[in-house]
Design an enzyme around this catalytic site. Structure first.
Site, mmCIF file in Angstrom:
data_model
loop_
_atom_site.group_PDB
_atom_site.id
_atom_site.type_symbol
_atom_site.label_atom_id
_atom_site.label_comp_id
_atom_site.label_asym_id
_atom_site.label_seq_id
_atom_site.Cartn_x
_atom_site.Cartn_y
_atom_site.Cartn_z
ATOM 1 N N ASP A 168 0.590 63.995 43.211
ATOM 2 C CA ASP A 168 -0.033 63.084 44.182
ATOM 3 C C ASP A 168 -1.399 62.575 43.692
ATOM 4 O OD1 ASP A 168 2.014 64.458 45.503
ATOM 5 O OD2 ASP A 168 0.988 64.368 47.444
ATOM 6 N N HIS B 243 -2.890 59.605 45.690
ATOM 7 C CA HIS B 243 -3.434 59.185 46.990
ATOM 8 C C HIS B 243 -4.673 58.293 46.892
ATOM 9 C CE1 HIS B 243 -0.699 61.065 49.707
ATOM 10 N NE2 HIS B 243 -0.819 62.237 49.137
ATOM 11 N N ASP C 87 3.438 59.355 45.915
ATOM 12 C CA ASP C 87 2.217 59.435 46.720
ATOM 13 C C ASP C 87 1.013 58.841 45.974
ATOM 14 O OD1 ASP C 87 3.742 60.485 48.714
ATOM 15 O OD2 ASP C 87 2.509 62.255 49.064
ATOM 16 N N ASP D 114 -2.551 55.768 50.209
ATOM 17 C CA ASP D 114 -3.012 56.442 51.435
ATOM 18 C C ASP D 114 -4.086 57.482 51.128
ATOM 19 O OD1 ASP D 114 -1.452 55.058 53.219
ATOM 20 O OD2 ASP D 114 0.152 56.548 53.292
ATOM 21 N N ARG D 115 -4.943 57.717 52.120
ATOM 22 C CA ARG D 115 -5.957 58.774 52.079
ATOM 23 C C ARG D 115 -7.184 58.399 51.264
ATOM 24 N NH1 ARG D 115 -6.705 62.861 55.424
ATOM 25 N NH2 ARG D 115 -4.880 64.077 55.893
ATOM 26 N N ASN E 76 6.847 60.437 49.750
ATOM 27 C CA ASN E 76 7.005 60.140 51.172
ATOM 28 C C ASN E 76 5.976 59.133 51.672
ATOM 29 O OD1 ASN E 76 5.289 62.501 50.684
ATOM 30 N ND2 ASN E 76 4.960 62.436 52.896
ATOM 31 N N HIS E 77 4.884 58.918 50.932
ATOM 32 C CA HIS E 77 3.910 57.908 51.352
ATOM 33 C C HIS E 77 4.272 56.503 50.878
ATOM 34 C CE1 HIS E 77 0.535 60.064 53.365
ATOM 35 N NE2 HIS E 77 1.195 61.083 52.854
ATOM 36 N N HIS F 199 9.732 64.340 44.275
ATOM 37 C CA HIS F 199 8.449 64.422 44.970
ATOM 38 C C HIS F 199 8.338 65.664 45.856
ATOM 39 C CE1 HIS F 199 4.714 63.335 46.817
ATOM 40 N NE2 HIS F 199 5.256 63.519 48.008
ATOM 41 N N ARG G 196 8.460 72.191 63.119
ATOM 42 C CA ARG G 196 8.109 70.868 63.630
ATOM 43 C C ARG G 196 9.289 70.166 64.283
ATOM 44 N NH1 ARG G 196 5.331 71.653 58.884
ATOM 45 N NH2 ARG G 196 3.105 71.242 59.074
ATOM 46 N N HIS H 98 3.629 66.948 46.220
ATOM 47 C CA HIS H 98 3.719 66.946 47.685
ATOM 48 C C HIS H 98 2.840 67.960 48.395
ATOM 49 C CE1 HIS H 98 5.551 65.746 51.420
ATOM 50 N NE2 HIS H 98 6.199 66.865 51.624
#
Lengths: 250, 321
Positions: free
Chosen positions: B57, B59, B85, B88-89, B117-118, B167, B215, B242
């Site tokens: 990642d 990001h 990834d 983002d962030r 996943n991003h 990932h 979750r 990840h």
């Protein structure tokens, strides 16, 4: 940043008020390494949030009596529900349940082994121990954060600000579970340096995602951006708990 | 296959992006269209040969990505496999993904990008990439160009038939690599099913089998799952990204699985190390661990100064509302 105190270890800052009554200490260190994370997880009996600032600390000490109000990640996580009670589910959980039935029949998938409140919602208000307006000292200290596997965010963060006459602390738990709910649980602490009173206010607010989306639309706010900002969302939530306590420490 | 418009000079784009300059939105549009054509031809399981340097990642931490090239070698002198990834962030998702995509177009057999996943419309609306595109370009058009292109990214990679790279992790619906090859991947990442699992799932050292996450969606997978997957597919290691690790990497399950994390001081405040994994010609693995690039701090101080120069700005405003 002003730091007039002593005993400054790694990442530690402290500040003593001019009247010598209150000492504020903050410690900011990197997230925990793998071994301490495993230990903490075993101690608490729950998995640990993705970002765990297990060495971070905020404490307020009344020097004449050693009365202490302190904030740390371990005690906050210990207040997270370790049962199925009130457990939230992500927005797509229903879709998943259908799929799960097939998978369970198929064989290897075990159901949730140990339920816990994975949103890390905590009603933590700090751990107590008996023991002009310029900002003289300011610090933000994160205790933990989790992206909830990209279903939102859970963040527990503390801000403290010391002024010549008083100090203010805000410990905020912010939960946004996308498509489901937004929660804010604030603990505010007010201390007048000259008094021997500590006033602590705990406010728990909550609102469903759908209602917030409608409200933001009405305000012509950019919803994706607003949903990332607790300060924008806070006034839009329903207040569920609002309690004030006064500690006499003299 | 039609080439890029003659007005777009890839080498010039790459030079500009190394200097952290943004490309015009029309250039982004052309580059994303071209990348789709290139990615469309890739299998869901891309086969590559060592030596290759595997990156986890990033990001949007642009300065730290440049640090990777400084310590691991620039393209095309070093072969790279990026595990997703990219956005983002961090503060520079656009600059990061723009550079990676240009490098992929310029050196298609030496740079491989798979999907995290991003790399998704849904997730990038919540975690910063959408907002960054709107702010830096004044409208979300480039976000559409990039996220449409993300639908074409491959899902996994195999190094020398021995190391399976993905990932997130494994899926209860996938026993053999051939089951990955038949996924229809040209779409938004779904909420469930094998494609979701590959970019979402996490290993769990305390279990043997697959477990449902508390979750209510997503899986964790244990030691026996990993062992069986490697046996069935005649491989010896799973390499995935990840998950944040303070040490920059983590090795589990008797050296059968490792996590590579390439965003040091994640979100500019976690204080963690990062790494890239260098896989040698004989399959030997070497972790190249690194810390946050010093440019991050320089940038932060510059931003702080600018803020202080703005009249009436107070870094702790809204503090106690």
């Amino acid at each position: 940043m002003a730091s007039n105190g002593s005993d400054s270890g790694a990442g530690t800052k402290s500040y003593t008020t001019q009247n010598g009554t209150w000492r504020i200490t903050t410690r900011k260190l990197p997230i925990l390494k793998a071994t301490p994370i495993d230990q903490l997880s075993n101690d608490l009996g729950i998995p640990i949030p993705e970002m765990i600032f297990g060495d971070n600390l905020v404490s307020i000490i009344h020097l004449p009596t050693a009365w202490t109000l302190s904030f740390n990640a371990r005690d906050a996580l210990d207040r997270v529900s370790k049962t199925e009670e009130g457990m939230l589910q992500v927005a797509v959980a229903e879709e998943w349940k259908k799929d799960r039935k097939e998978a369970m029949v198929k064989d290897e998938v075990k159901s949730v082994v140990k339920p816990f409140d994975w949103s890390y919602s905590t009603d933590y208000r700090g751990s107590t121990d008996v023991g002009g307006n310029p900002i003289l000292f300011f610090e933000t200290v994160d205790l933990y954060e989790d992206e909830l596997a990209d279903n939102g965010i859970a963040l527990l963060s503390i801000k403290i600000r010391v002024m010549p006459e008083r100090l203010l602390l805000l410990s905020r738990f912010f939960l946004r579970l996308d498509g489901v709910v937004v929660r804010i649980r604030d603990t505010r602490v007010y201390i007048e340096h000259g008094s021997e009173k500590v006033i602590r206010q705990y406010t728990a607010k909550e609102e469903s995602y759908a209602v917030l989306q409608e409200k933001l639309k009405g305000m012509r706010e950019n919803a994706p951006e607003a949903f990332r900002d607790a300060n924008v969302l806070a006034p839009l939530l329903r207040t569920e708990v609002d309690e004030v306590e006064v500690f006499e420490v003299g | 296959m039609p080439g890029l418009p003659s007005s777009v000079d890839l080498d010039e784009c790459i030079d500009r992006l190394y200097r952290k300059e943004l490309l015009a939105d029309s250039v982004i549009e052309a580059i994303c269209a071209k990348t789709k054509e290139l990615l469309m031809k890739e299998s869901n399981v891309v086969h590559v040969q060592a030596p290759v340097t595997v990156v986890g990642d990033i990001h949007g931490q642009f300065f730290d990505m440049i640090e990777i090239f400084k310590i691991g070698g620039y393209c095309p002198d070093t072969n790279y496999l990026f595990l997703g990834d990219y956005v983002d962030r961090g503060l520079f998702s656009i600059e990061t993904i723009s550079l990676l995509v240009c490098l992929k177009l310029r050196y298609p057999s030496r740079v491989h990008l798979i999907r995290g996943n991003h790399e998704s419309r849904g997730v990038t609306q919540s975690y910063g990439f959408y907002t960054e595109c709107s702010r830096k370009y004044g409208n979300p058009a480039v976000w559409h160009y990039f996220t449409d292109m993300f639908d074409y990214l491959s899902l996994s990679c195999v190094i020398d038939d021995k190391i399976f790279c993905v990932h997130g992790g494994l899926s209860p619906s996938i026993h053999s690599i051939d089951q990955i090859k038949i996924i229809d991947r040209f779409r938004e990442i779904p909420h469930e099913g094998p494609m979701a699992d590959l970019v979402w799932s996490d290993p769990d050292a305390e279990r043997d089998e697959f477990s449902l996450s508390p979750r209510g969606a997503g899986y964790t997978f244990g030691a026996q799952v990993v062992k069986k997957f490697l046996e069935v597919n005649s491989m010896n290691h799973i390499l995935r990204a990840h998950q944040l690790c303070n040490e920059g990497f983590m090795v589990m399950f008797d050296d059968r699985l490792s996590t590579v994390w390439s965003a040091p001081n994640y979100c500019y405040r976690c204080g963690n190390l990062a790494s890239v994994l260098e896989v040698g010609p004989g399959g030997e693995r070497h972790w190249n661990v690194f810390d946050a690039a010093p440019e991050n701090e320089v940038h932060r101080l510059e931003q702080q100064q600018q803020q202080q120069m703005q009249v009436g700005s107070d870094p702790v405003r809204d503090y106690f509302l």
